[in-house]
Write a protein that holds these residues in place. Structure first.
Motif, PDB file in Angstrom:
ATOM      1  N   ASP A  14      26.207  39.145  43.735  1.00  0.00           N
ATOM      2  CA  ASP A  14      24.916  38.755  44.296  1.00  0.00           C
ATOM      3  C   ASP A  14      23.958  39.947  44.219  1.00  0.00           C
ATOM      4  OD1 ASP A  14      22.869  38.178  46.606  1.00  0.00           O
ATOM      5  OD2 ASP A  14      23.967  36.288  46.335  1.00  0.00           O
ATOM      6  N   ARG A  15      22.683  39.670  44.027  1.00  0.00           N
ATOM      7  CA  ARG A  15      21.702  40.755  43.945  1.00  0.00           C
ATOM      8  C   ARG A  15      21.420  41.392  45.295  1.00  0.00           C
ATOM      9  NH1 ARG A  15      16.339  39.172  45.290  1.00  0.00           N
ATOM     10  NH2 ARG A  15      16.100  36.943  45.576  1.00  0.00           N
ATOM     11  N   GLY A  16      21.890  40.762  46.380  1.00  0.00           N
ATOM     12  CA  GLY A  16      21.643  41.300  47.698  1.00  0.00           C
ATOM     13  C   GLY A  16      20.320  40.825  48.254  1.00  0.00           C
ATOM     14  N   LEU A  17      19.968  41.337  49.415  1.00  0.00           N
ATOM     15  CA  LEU A  17      18.776  40.855  50.129  1.00  0.00           C
ATOM     16  C   LEU A  17      17.553  41.726  49.917  1.00  0.00           C
ATOM     17  CD1 LEU A  17      20.509  39.934  53.512  1.00  0.00           C
ATOM     18  CD2 LEU A  17      20.124  38.475  51.501  1.00  0.00           C
ATOM     19  N   ARG A  18      17.708  42.875  49.270  1.00  0.00           N
ATOM     20  CA  ARG A  18      16.581  43.795  49.114  1.00  0.00           C
ATOM     21  C   ARG A  18      16.261  44.138  47.657  1.00  0.00           C
ATOM     22  NH1 ARG A  18      17.393  48.299  53.951  1.00  0.00           N
ATOM     23  NH2 ARG A  18      17.882  46.817  55.637  1.00  0.00           N
ATOM     24  N   ARG A  19      17.102  43.749  46.738  1.00  0.00           N
ATOM     25  CA  ARG A  19      16.890  44.085  45.333  1.00  0.00           C
ATOM     26  C   ARG A  19      16.296  42.900  44.576  1.00  0.00           C
ATOM     27  NH1 ARG A  19      19.474  48.832  43.674  1.00  0.00           N
ATOM     28  NH2 ARG A  19      19.725  50.143  45.542  1.00  0.00           N
ATOM     29  N   ALA A  20      15.414  43.205  43.629  1.00  0.00           N
ATOM     30  CA  ALA A  20      14.748  42.143  42.868  1.00  0.00           C
ATOM     31  C   ALA A  20      15.675  41.530  41.830  1.00  0.00           C
ATOM     32  CB  ALA A  20      13.495  42.703  42.182  1.00  0.00           C
ATOM     33  N   VAL A  21      16.563  42.324  41.253  1.00  0.00           N
ATOM     34  CA  VAL A  21      17.479  41.832  40.223  1.00  0.00           C
ATOM     35  C   VAL A  21      18.875  42.355  40.510  1.00  0.00           C
ATOM     36  CG1 VAL A  21      15.675  41.716  38.455  1.00  0.00           C
ATOM     37  CG2 VAL A  21      17.056  43.797  38.685  1.00  0.00           C
ATOM     38  N   ASN A  22      19.859  41.744  39.881  1.00  0.00           N
ATOM     39  CA  ASN A  22      21.240  42.188  39.989  1.00  0.00           C
ATOM     40  C   ASN A  22      21.556  43.070  38.787  1.00  0.00           C
ATOM     41  OD1 ASN A  22      23.950  42.547  40.428  1.00  0.00           O
ATOM     42  ND2 ASN A  22      24.413  40.389  40.757  1.00  0.00           N
ATOM     43  N   GLU A  23      21.750  44.362  39.029  1.00  0.00           N
ATOM     44  CA  GLU A  23      22.061  45.304  37.953  1.00  0.00           C
ATOM     45  C   GLU A  23      23.564  45.471  37.732  1.00  0.00           C
ATOM     46  OE1 GLU A  23      19.515  48.933  37.919  1.00  0.00           O
ATOM     47  OE2 GLU A  23      18.604  48.034  39.706  1.00  0.00           O
ATOM     48  N   ASP A  24      24.373  44.712  38.462  1.00  0.00           N
ATOM     49  CA  ASP A  24      25.818  44.746  38.264  1.00  0.00           C
ATOM     50  C   ASP A  24      26.234  43.836  37.110  1.00  0.00           C
ATOM     51  OD1 ASP A  24      25.879  46.304  40.528  1.00  0.00           O
ATOM     52  OD2 ASP A  24      26.904  44.824  41.784  1.00  0.00           O
ATOM     53  N   SER A  25      27.307  44.205  36.444  1.00  0.00           N
ATOM     54  CA  SER A  25      27.955  43.346  35.452  1.00  0.00           C
ATOM     55  C   SER A  25      29.458  43.423  35.673  1.00  0.00           C
ATOM     56  CB  SER A  25      27.627  43.801  34.025  1.00  0.00           C
ATOM     57  OG  SER A  25      26.244  43.694  33.755  1.00  0.00           O
ATOM     58  N   PHE A  26      30.182  42.447  35.162  1.00  0.00           N
ATOM     59  CA  PHE A  26      31.630  42.460  35.332  1.00  0.00           C
ATOM     60  C   PHE A  26      32.310  41.789  34.148  1.00  0.00           C
ATOM     61  CE2 PHE A  26      30.115  38.550  37.320  1.00  0.00           C
ATOM     62  CZ  PHE A  26      30.963  37.594  36.790  1.00  0.00           C
ATOM     63  N   LEU A  27      33.590  42.089  34.002  1.00  0.00           N
ATOM     64  CA  LEU A  27      34.454  41.420  33.041  1.00  0.00           C
ATOM     65  C   LEU A  27      35.734  41.075  33.777  1.00  0.00           C
ATOM     66  CD1 LEU A  27      35.209  40.515  30.167  1.00  0.00           C
ATOM     67  CD2 LEU A  27      35.997  42.853  29.722  1.00  0.00           C
ATOM     68  N   ALA A  28      36.068  39.795  33.829  1.00  0.00           N
ATOM     69  CA  ALA A  28      37.279  39.329  34.501  1.00  0.00           C
ATOM     70  C   ALA A  28      38.001  38.360  33.585  1.00  0.00           C
ATOM     71  CB  ALA A  28      36.943  38.672  35.840  1.00  0.00           C
ATOM     72  N   THR A  29      38.556  38.917  32.530  1.00  0.00           N
ATOM     73  CA  THR A  29      39.346  38.167  31.556  1.00  0.00           C
ATOM     74  C   THR A  29      40.574  39.002  31.228  1.00  0.00           C
ATOM     75  OG1 THR A  29      37.341  37.213  30.574  1.00  0.00           O
ATOM     76  CG2 THR A  29      39.368  37.073  29.294  1.00  0.00           C
ATOM     77  N   PRO A  30      41.783  38.519  31.589  1.00  0.00           N
ATOM     78  CA  PRO A  30      42.976  39.322  31.315  1.00  0.00           C
ATOM     79  C   PRO A  30      43.002  39.807  29.873  1.00  0.00           C
ATOM     80  CG  PRO A  30      43.548  37.382  32.579  1.00  0.00           C
ATOM     81  CD  PRO A  30      42.112  37.217  32.169  1.00  0.00           C
ATOM     82  N   PRO A  31      43.435  41.037  29.680  1.00  0.00           N
ATOM     83  CA  PRO A  31      44.069  41.946  30.649  1.00  0.00           C
ATOM     84  C   PRO A  31      43.087  42.887  31.333  1.00  0.00           C
ATOM     85  CG  PRO A  31      44.247  42.880  28.463  1.00  0.00           C
ATOM     86  CD  PRO A  31      43.518  41.574  28.293  1.00  0.00           C
ATOM     87  N   LEU A  32      41.771  42.581  31.319  1.00  0.00           N
ATOM     88  CA  LEU A  32      40.755  43.512  31.805  1.00  0.00           C
ATOM     89  C   LEU A  32      40.008  42.960  33.007  1.00  0.00           C
ATOM     90  CD1 LEU A  32      39.239  44.479  28.353  1.00  0.00           C
ATOM     91  CD2 LEU A  32      40.588  45.976  29.806  1.00  0.00           C
ATOM     92  N   PHE A  33      39.820  43.821  34.018  1.00  0.00           N
ATOM     93  CA  PHE A  33      39.053  43.470  35.206  1.00  0.00           C
ATOM     94  C   PHE A  33      38.168  44.670  35.544  1.00  0.00           C
ATOM     95  CE2 PHE A  33      42.991  41.126  35.149  1.00  0.00           C
ATOM     96  CZ  PHE A  33      42.539  39.820  35.321  1.00  0.00           C
ATOM     97  N   LEU A  34      36.884  44.556  35.238  1.00  0.00           N
ATOM     98  CA  LEU A  34      35.969  45.688  35.315  1.00  0.00           C
ATOM     99  C   LEU A  34      34.696  45.321  36.058  1.00  0.00           C
ATOM    100  CD1 LEU A  34      36.162  46.754  31.547  1.00  0.00           C
ATOM    101  CD2 LEU A  34      37.426  47.809  33.446  1.00  0.00           C
TER     102      LEU A  34
END
Length: 267
Positions: A14-34
């Protein structure tokens, strides 16, 4: 012989309550969780975190990866982030997570970290932070100049000392931990520990049976407690009858890779 590692996982972001955009990214596909948490201004940060994750994308969908393959993917991630050109601060990102790694017929978690996103492991009801923050306040804590409980209130809490890009030439720390049935890993951006204490995180991870429920709850609670930053949580459960006969298998084998001192980057 070690039996197959079966995984279940869940993700919340989630971008949170104070940020305009979400600058986080993720990868959740075995064998990688980042999880990657971008810096350098709205679009630059988001682009940097995506570029870092893309450096590892080619390894997704396999049964396991080697240490050498992860190191090579990190080089690709650095190249992708370095190619981002901005008119403001240099784009950069943190990167934390774990990969399934098989060596000598045994299954391990290969945990990596650069910056202040984090990886935790819940094992036998006990929660342990595996990664060590690369941050100005962590340096103060390690020197005994700041209490851990005061770190989140320190004025330099947003200053990282290693990152992917943003003028940094640092490399990740790596840990090779024997994987056990019943392990629960949690990878998060710093938007989670900014809002929730260690005990609150532990309570949620213990209470929720499914990894998706745990990830969803942790993101929700971070928002309820302030949501000052983007927050991303990946929860991974290990199932299956992994061998646990070797006493050494119950202890993490820490193997951080040495790095040079790097330029500080402010979020």
């Amino acid at each position: 012989m070690t039996r197959a590692l079966e995984l279940a996982w869940g993700v919340g972001s989630d971008r949170g309550l104070r940020r305009a955009v979400n600058e986080d990214s993720f990868l959740a596909t075995p064998p990688l969780f980042l999880v990657a948490d971008g810096m350098g201004g709205h679009e630059a940060g988001a682009e940097a975190s995506r570029a870092a994750i893309e450096g590892f994308r080619a390894l997704a969908g396999r049964d396991s990866v080697s240490v050498e393959e992860i190191e090579a993917a990190f080089v690709d991630a650095v190249a992708g982030v370095s190619a981002i050109v901005t008119e403001r601060a240099a784009a950069g990102t943190t990167l934390a997570g774990a990969a399934v790694c098989e060596q000598g017929g045994e299954v391990y978690w290969l945990v990596l970290n650069i910056g202040d996103s984090r990886t935790y492991r819940l094992q036998g009801g006990t929660l342990e932070q595996i990664s060590v923050d690369h941050s100005a306040v962590q340096d103060l804590v390690e020197r005994g100049e700041l209490a851990q409980e005061d770190a989140e209130r320190h004025p330099e809490r947003n200053v990282v000392t290693r990152a992917v890009g943003a003028g940094s030439v640092g490399v990740p720390d790596y840990w090779l931990l024997p994987a056990r049935a019943g392990d629960r890993l949690m990878i998060c951006s710093d938007g989670l520990p900014k809002e929730l204490s260690f005990d609150q995180i532990l309570e949620a991870l213990r209470a929720e049976v499914s990894p998706q429920a745990a990830a969803t709850r942790l993101v929700h609670e971070a928002l309820v407690h302030g949501g000052r930053d983007n927050v991303t949580v990946v929860v991974v459960d290990a199932h299956g009858a992994l061998d646990e006969t070797d006493d050494e298998q119950t202890q993490p084998v820490a193997s951080p890779v040495p790095s040079t001192q790097t330029k500080e980057s402010t979020w």
